[in-house]
Write a protein that holds these residues in place. Structure first.
Motif, PDB file in Angstrom:
ATOM      1  N   HIS A  36       0.825  -1.209   0.000  1.00  0.00           N
ATOM      2  CA  HIS A  36       0.000   0.000   0.000  1.00  0.00           C
ATOM      3  C   HIS A  36       0.861   1.261   0.000  1.00  0.00           C
ATOM      4  O   HIS A  36       0.541   2.235  -0.695  1.00  0.00           O
ATOM      5  N   LEU A  37       1.941   1.245   0.751  1.00  0.00           N
ATOM      6  CA  LEU A  37       2.846   2.389   0.736  1.00  0.00           C
ATOM      7  C   LEU A  37       3.453   2.587  -0.653  1.00  0.00           C
ATOM      8  O   LEU A  37       3.569   3.724  -1.137  1.00  0.00           O
ATOM      9  N   GLU A  38       3.828   1.494  -1.279  1.00  0.00           N
ATOM     10  CA  GLU A  38       4.398   1.556  -2.628  1.00  0.00           C
ATOM     11  C   GLU A  38       3.390   2.136  -3.612  1.00  0.00           C
ATOM     12  O   GLU A  38       3.740   2.946  -4.480  1.00  0.00           O
ATOM     13  N   HIS A  39       2.122   1.710  -3.495  1.00  0.00           N
ATOM     14  CA  HIS A  39       1.067   2.231  -4.368  1.00  0.00           C
ATOM     15  C   HIS A  39       0.896   3.738  -4.164  1.00  0.00           C
ATOM     16  O   HIS A  39       0.763   4.499  -5.137  1.00  0.00           O
ATOM     17  N   LEU A  40       0.948   4.171  -2.912  1.00  0.00           N
ATOM     18  CA  LEU A  40       0.841   5.599  -2.613  1.00  0.00           C
ATOM     19  C   LEU A  40       2.057   6.358  -3.136  1.00  0.00           C
ATOM     20  O   LEU A  40       1.935   7.483  -3.638  1.00  0.00           O
ATOM     21  N   GLU A  41       3.233   5.740  -3.028  1.00  0.00           N
ATOM     22  CA  GLU A  41       4.443   6.401  -3.528  1.00  0.00           C
ATOM     23  C   GLU A  41       4.393   6.579  -5.036  1.00  0.00           C
ATOM     24  O   GLU A  41       4.787   7.633  -5.564  1.00  0.00           O
ATOM     25  N   THR A  42       3.898   5.570  -5.736  1.00  0.00           N
ATOM     26  CA  THR A  42       3.787   5.654  -7.193  1.00  0.00           C
ATOM     27  C   THR A  42       2.923   6.834  -7.615  1.00  0.00           C
ATOM     28  O   THR A  42       3.159   7.449  -8.662  1.00  0.00           O
ATOM     29  N   HIS A  43       1.937   7.150  -6.793  1.00  0.00           N
ATOM     30  CA  HIS A  43       1.014   8.249  -7.112  1.00  0.00           C
ATOM     31  C   HIS A  43       1.371   9.535  -6.367  1.00  0.00           C
ATOM     32  O   HIS A  43       0.531  10.444  -6.255  1.00  0.00           O
ATOM     33  N   ASP A  44       2.608   9.609  -5.864  1.00  0.00           N
ATOM     34  CA  ASP A  44       3.151  10.834  -5.249  1.00  0.00           C
ATOM     35  C   ASP A  44       2.366  11.294  -4.027  1.00  0.00           C
ATOM     36  O   ASP A  44       2.335  12.493  -3.705  1.00  0.00           O
ATOM     37  N   VAL A  45       1.752  10.348  -3.328  1.00  0.00           N
ATOM     38  CA  VAL A  45       1.053  10.678  -2.083  1.00  0.00           C
ATOM     39  C   VAL A  45       2.004  10.583  -0.898  1.00  0.00           C
ATOM     40  O   VAL A  45       1.887  11.324   0.073  1.00  0.00           O
ATOM     41  N   VAL A  46       2.960   9.648  -0.955  1.00  0.00           N
ATOM     42  CA  VAL A  46       4.006   9.541   0.056  1.00  0.00           C
ATOM     43  C   VAL A  46       5.357   9.522  -0.645  1.00  0.00           C
ATOM     44  O   VAL A  46       5.446   9.294  -1.863  1.00  0.00           O
ATOM     45  N   ALA A  47       6.384   9.737   0.128  1.00  0.00           N
ATOM     46  CA  ALA A  47       7.760   9.649  -0.374  1.00  0.00           C
ATOM     47  C   ALA A  47       8.556   8.770   0.576  1.00  0.00           C
ATOM     48  O   ALA A  47       8.275   8.715   1.781  1.00  0.00           O
ATOM     49  N   ALA A  48       9.535   8.063   0.024  1.00  0.00           N
ATOM     50  CA  ALA A  48      10.348   7.140   0.823  1.00  0.00           C
ATOM     51  C   ALA A  48      11.810   7.560   0.784  1.00  0.00           C
ATOM     52  O   ALA A  48      12.325   7.951  -0.269  1.00  0.00           O
ATOM     53  N   GLU A  49      12.459   7.455   1.942  1.00  0.00           N
ATOM     54  CA  GLU A  49      13.892   7.684   2.036  1.00  0.00           C
ATOM     55  C   GLU A  49      14.468   6.675   3.009  1.00  0.00           C
ATOM     56  O   GLU A  49      14.057   6.637   4.183  1.00  0.00           O
ATOM     57  N   ASP A  50      15.387   5.840   2.526  1.00  0.00           N
ATOM     58  CA  ASP A  50      16.014   4.802   3.347  1.00  0.00           C
ATOM     59  C   ASP A  50      14.968   3.914   4.026  1.00  0.00           C
ATOM     60  O   ASP A  50      15.106   3.541   5.205  1.00  0.00           O
ATOM     61  N   GLY A  51      13.921   3.569   3.291  1.00  0.00           N
ATOM     62  CA  GLY A  51      12.905   2.654   3.804  1.00  0.00           C
ATOM     63  C   GLY A  51      11.890   3.275   4.734  1.00  0.00           C
ATOM     64  O   GLY A  51      11.029   2.569   5.268  1.00  0.00           O
ATOM     65  N   VAL A  52      11.960   4.583   4.941  1.00  0.00           N
ATOM     66  CA  VAL A  52      11.011   5.293   5.811  1.00  0.00           C
ATOM     67  C   VAL A  52      10.087   6.131   4.938  1.00  0.00           C
ATOM     68  O   VAL A  52      10.551   6.903   4.088  1.00  0.00           O
ATOM     69  N   TYR A  53       8.785   5.984   5.164  1.00  0.00           N
ATOM     70  CA  TYR A  53       7.778   6.643   4.326  1.00  0.00           C
ATOM     71  C   TYR A  53       7.170   7.817   5.074  1.00  0.00           C
ATOM     72  O   TYR A  53       6.847   7.730   6.258  1.00  0.00           O
ATOM     73  N   SER A  54       6.997   8.922   4.351  1.00  0.00           N
ATOM     74  CA  SER A  54       6.385  10.107   4.935  1.00  0.00           C
ATOM     75  C   SER A  54       5.360  10.680   3.966  1.00  0.00           C
ATOM     76  O   SER A  54       5.431  10.463   2.746  1.00  0.00           O
ATOM     77  N   LEU A  55       4.411  11.413   4.505  1.00  0.00           N
ATOM     78  CA  LEU A  55       3.337  11.981   3.699  1.00  0.00           C
ATOM     79  C   LEU A  55       3.836  13.140   2.842  1.00  0.00           C
ATOM     80  O   LEU A  55       4.597  13.996   3.311  1.00  0.00           O
ATOM     81  N   VAL A  56       3.378  13.153   1.612  1.00  0.00           N
ATOM     82  CA  VAL A  56       3.548  14.306   0.738  1.00  0.00           C
ATOM     83  C   VAL A  56       2.242  15.090   0.686  1.00  0.00           C
ATOM     84  O   VAL A  56       2.225  16.316   0.721  1.00  0.00           O
ATOM     85  N   GLU A  57       1.133  14.342   0.598  1.00  0.00           N
ATOM     86  CA  GLU A  57      -0.195  14.939   0.640  1.00  0.00           C
ATOM     87  C   GLU A  57      -0.930  14.407   1.864  1.00  0.00           C
ATOM     88  O   GLU A  57      -0.999  13.197   2.071  1.00  0.00           O
ATOM     89  N   THR A  58      -1.484  15.299   2.655  1.00  0.00           N
ATOM     90  CA  THR A  58      -2.172  14.850   3.874  1.00  0.00           C
ATOM     91  C   THR A  58      -3.609  14.431   3.611  1.00  0.00           C
ATOM     92  O   THR A  58      -4.162  13.625   4.366  1.00  0.00           O
ATOM     93  N   ASP A  59      -4.227  14.963   2.569  1.00  0.00           N
ATOM     94  CA  ASP A  59      -5.628  14.629   2.275  1.00  0.00           C
ATOM     95  C   ASP A  59      -5.788  14.358   0.778  1.00  0.00           C
ATOM     96  O   ASP A  59      -6.431  15.107   0.059  1.00  0.00           O
TER      97      ASP A  59
END
Length: 325
Positions: free
Chosen positions: A292-315
């Motif tokens: 699910h995180l990967e799916h969100l990353e593909t659509h630029d909703v989250v970003a990953a750095e060194d295996g840690v995911y953070s929000l790009v869009e909150t809503d």
């Protein structure tokens, strides 16, 4: 068609395999075969006997995917009967008798454990579970590869191969030529939702692949689906829609974890979603969180750095991420 139930103590829900051609019309065919242990061999033999056949009568085995609870007995059936074993070309190397593909899979799993942030003690417990599953997957001595669109005669019907990845990279369903029935394996289950992400770490974009497979099932709209676990599914499109909605809700849950906790690894997200994990769920939990995180990353909703995911869009608007079945 004759339905045979097989015991399964490794995963939830006993296995269901299907015998076609039991009346003598066309090749005597099994769709999936179950784990390879003595009890399940006896159960399969008893199920065949109920239909008036022996294991030695089986002419071919159609595998939906490589997992041991679906493919483990293929080698034994083939040794006993000389049956031809069919499997999609991507999963076939994991069903064949050689161990090279399994070593590559285990290496890929170890890399995922590291990337997901899995603790050392959890890895140790999981390795023991995976070793047991490998023991229950003897491998067939010879596998005929199939691809999307191929046709196989089973009993008195033609079955068309449909590549339905997501649960595994090479998962297939077998669709009756008239489109009225689907032998679904684990792509469509009546009670549980099949695991995505941990069940086959070879897949990148596992959730997107699985959602695409649900779209293919809905487009075919078979009258009935015969799953690899439990009972028949009569509302196939409705079940596909329910599973897609489940994954959208889970994606919302993943976003809630990041909103409340802040940046997190897939292991931490899975703990917040599922709590403490044991046995095979140590693989499936963070695997599903990562999908699910990967799916969100593909659509630029989250970003990953060194295996840690953070929000790009909150809503974010999730409509573009999920099919409207």
């Amino acid at each position: 068609m004759h339905v045979i139930g097989l015991h399964n103590t490794v995963f939830e829900g006993d296995n269901t395999v299907y015998l076609l051609g039991e009346d003598g019309d066309g090749p005597l065919t099994l769709v999936d075969v179950g784990f390879d242990d003595l009890e399940i061999r006896e159960q399969l033999a008893a199920g065949l006997a109920d239909a008036g056949h022996a294991v030695t009568d089986v002419e071919q085995v159609l595998l939906t995917h490589y997992h041991g609870d679906h493919a483990g007995l293929a080698a034994w059936v083939q040794r006993e009967s000389g049956a031809t074993v069919y499997c999609h070309e991507v999963d076939a190397p994991l069903v064949e008798s050689g161990q090279e593909a399994y070593r590559a899979l285990r290496d890929a799993q170890e890399a995922r454990f590291e990337a997901w942030g899995m603790p050392v003690d959890a890895r140790t417990e999981l390795r023991a579970v995976l070793d047991t599953e490998t023991d229950l997957m003897a491998g067939a001595t010879d596998v005929e590869s199939v691809s999307d669109g191929d046709t196989v005669r089973a009993g008195d019907v033609d079955l068309r191969v449909r590549h339905l990845p997501g649960h595994t990279a090479g998962h297939v369903g077998y669709v009756r030529a008239d489109g009225k029935a689907l032998y679904a394996g684990d792509i469509l289950l009546p009670k549980y939702t099949p695991n995505i992400g941990g069940a086959d770490v070879r897949l990148n974009g596992a959730l997107a692949a699985y959602l695409g497979s649900l779209e293919r099932v809905a487009a075919t709209a078979p009258d009935v689906a015969w799953p690899g676990h439990r009972d028949r599914i009569d509302d196939t499109v409705g079940r596909a829609r329910t599973i897609a909605d489940h994954h959208r809700e889970r994606t919302e849950n993943v976003l809630d974890v990041l909103r409340e906790r802040g940046p997190a690894t897939p292991w931490v997200v899975s703990h917040d979603l599922f709590g403490d994990l044991s046995s095979i769920h140590i693989l499936h939990g963070p695997g599903e969180a990562h999908a699910h995180l990967e799916h969100l990353e593909t659509h630029d909703v989250v970003a990953a750095e060194d295996g840690v995911y953070s929000l790009v869009e909150t809503d974010p608007d999730l409509d573009p991420l999920f099919p409207n079945l």
